[in-house]
Scaffold this motif. Structure first.
Motif, PDB file in Angstrom:
ATOM      1  N   HIS A   6       0.900  -1.151   0.091  1.00 39.24           N
ATOM      2  CA  HIS A   6      -0.020  -0.123  -0.117  1.00 39.24           C
ATOM      3  C   HIS A   6       0.948   1.257   0.047  1.00 39.24           C
ATOM      4  N   HIS A   8       0.970   5.112  -1.913  1.00 40.21           N
ATOM      5  CA  HIS A   8       0.259   6.260  -2.814  1.00 40.21           C
ATOM      6  C   HIS A   8       1.461   6.692  -3.999  1.00 40.21           C
ATOM      7  N   GLU A  92      -8.620   2.294  -2.519  1.00 39.05           N
ATOM      8  CA  GLU A  92      -9.145   1.794  -1.153  1.00 39.05           C
ATOM      9  C   GLU A  92     -10.584   2.440  -0.783  1.00 39.05           C
ATOM     10  N   ASP A 209       2.052   2.945   3.430  1.00 42.02           N
ATOM     11  CA  ASP A 209       0.908   3.986   3.091  1.00 42.02           C
ATOM     12  C   ASP A 209       1.458   5.251   2.753  1.00 42.02           C
TER      13      ASP A 209
HETATM   14 ZN   LIG Z   1      -3.712   4.689   1.683  1.00 40.51          ZN
END
Ligand SMILES: [Zn+2]
Length: 262
Positions: A6, A8, A92, A209
Motif C-alpha cells: 500500500h 500512493h 481503497e 501507506d
Molecule cells: Zn492509503
C-alpha cells in the motif's frame, strides 16, 4: 523480495524523484508495490504507472473521504479500469468518521456499491477504516457471506490496521488479512503490537501507506517503500521470528491475496 502492499506512489509528493524512490526501494529488495487509488482521477493516473513500471500493481476505487460527489455512473468507469490485468483489487474503499468529508449515507452507499463490484469481478478489496470499525465490520460480515469461491479465502485487507483487538478477531474470522504500517514502530503503540503478536503469520501484510505514516526513525519525513524493511524487522521481533521468515511470509501473503504474477 519484499512487497509494499500500500503506497500512493502516484501522489505528487513523489513527482520530483519517483525514479529514485523506486530505485532505493529495489535496492533493499522492495520490487513490488501496490498503488491504491482514492478517486477516479488517481485511478486513471495509476493505470499509467502500472503500464510504465513492471513492479507496480494497481487498485482502483473511491476512498470514503472522496465520496462526497459520488454518483452511480462512476461505477461503470471503475469497472472498466478494474478489468485491466495489473489492477489487482478494488480500493481503497471503506468508511471514515474522523474527517467527515462526506456524509455517512454517501459513504455507506459508495462503499456498498464498490463491494458489490468487487464481488462481481471476483477481486479482493483494500479497506480503509477510520473510527468506523463497527459499521465497517457489519457491512463486511454481510458481504463475505456469499462470496464467489475465487475470493472466498482472500476477500481483502484491513489496510493500516489500527482498530481494537475485537475488530482484528472479527476481520480474521471473515477471512481478511491485516496490513501493518509505520505506527507499529511508534512509542505509544503497545496495543497495536499486542494485536500484531496474535495475528497469524499467514495473514499479515506490510505496507508503508506512503507518503503518510512514516516509521521511526524517519517519522516526520515523507514515507517511501524503501522503509518497508523497518516494518518487517519490527513485526519480526513482535512475532519472535527472524526478519527473513517474516519477510518471506508477508511476500507470499501479498502474492496470494492479490494474485500477482511473479
Ligand atoms: Zn492509503
Amino acid at each position: 523480495m519484499l512487497v509494499d502492499t500500500h503506497c500512493h506512489i502516484n501522489f505528487d509528493s513523489y513527482d520530483e524523484d519517483r525514479a529514485d524512490v523506486l530505485t532505493r526501494a529495489a535496492n533493499v529488495g522492495v520490487e513490488t508495490i501496490i498503488n491504491p487509488a482514492v478517486d477516479l482521477a488517481t485511478s486513471r493516473a495509476i493505470l499509467k504507472l502500472i503500464e510504465q513500471h513492471s513492479g507496480i500493481y494497481g487498485a482502483v476505487g473511491i476512498h470514503p473521504n472522496s465520496t462526497a460527489g459520488f454518483v452511480d455512473s462512476m461505477i461503470a468507469e471503475i469497472e472498466t479500469m478494474a478489468r485491466i490485468p495489473k489492477v489487482v483489487a478494488i480500493g481503497e474503499i471503506g468508511l471514515d468518521y474522523h474527517w467527515k468529508e462526506s456524509p455517512k449515507e454517501t459513504q455507506w452507499k459508495s462503499f456498498k456499491v464498490q463491494l458489490a463490484l468487487a464481488k462481481q469481478l471476483e477481486l479482493p478489496v483494500i479497506i480503509h477504516n477510520r473510527e468506523a470499525s463497527d459499521d465497517v465490520m457489519g457491512i463486511l460480515d454481510e458481504w463475505v457471506k456469499d462470496l464467489p469461491p475465487k475470493i472466498k479465502e482472500r476477500p481483502g485487507v484491513m489496510h493500516s490496521f489500527s482498530a481494537p483487538e475485537a475488530i482484528a478477531e472479527r476481520a480474521l474470522a471473515a477471512g481478511f488479512y491485516l496490513g501493518f504500517t509505520g505506527p507499529i514502530t511508534y512509542k505509544n503503540a503497545d496495543q497495536l503490537r499486542h494485536i500484531a503478536a496474535k495475528v497469524p503469520l499467514d495473514r499479515m501484510l506490510v505496507e508503508t501507506d506512503g507518503p503518510f505514516l512514516t516509521p521511526v526513525p524517519y517519522r516526520g519525513k515523507r514515507n517511501e517503500p524503501s522503509y518497508i524493511p523497518i516494518i518487517v524487522e519490527r513485526l519480526a521481533s513482535i512475532k519472535q521470528v527472524s526478519a527473513v521468515v517474516l519477510g518471506a511470509a508477508t511476500t507470499e501473503n501479498a502474492f496470494r491475496l492479490f494474485e500477482m504474477t511473479k
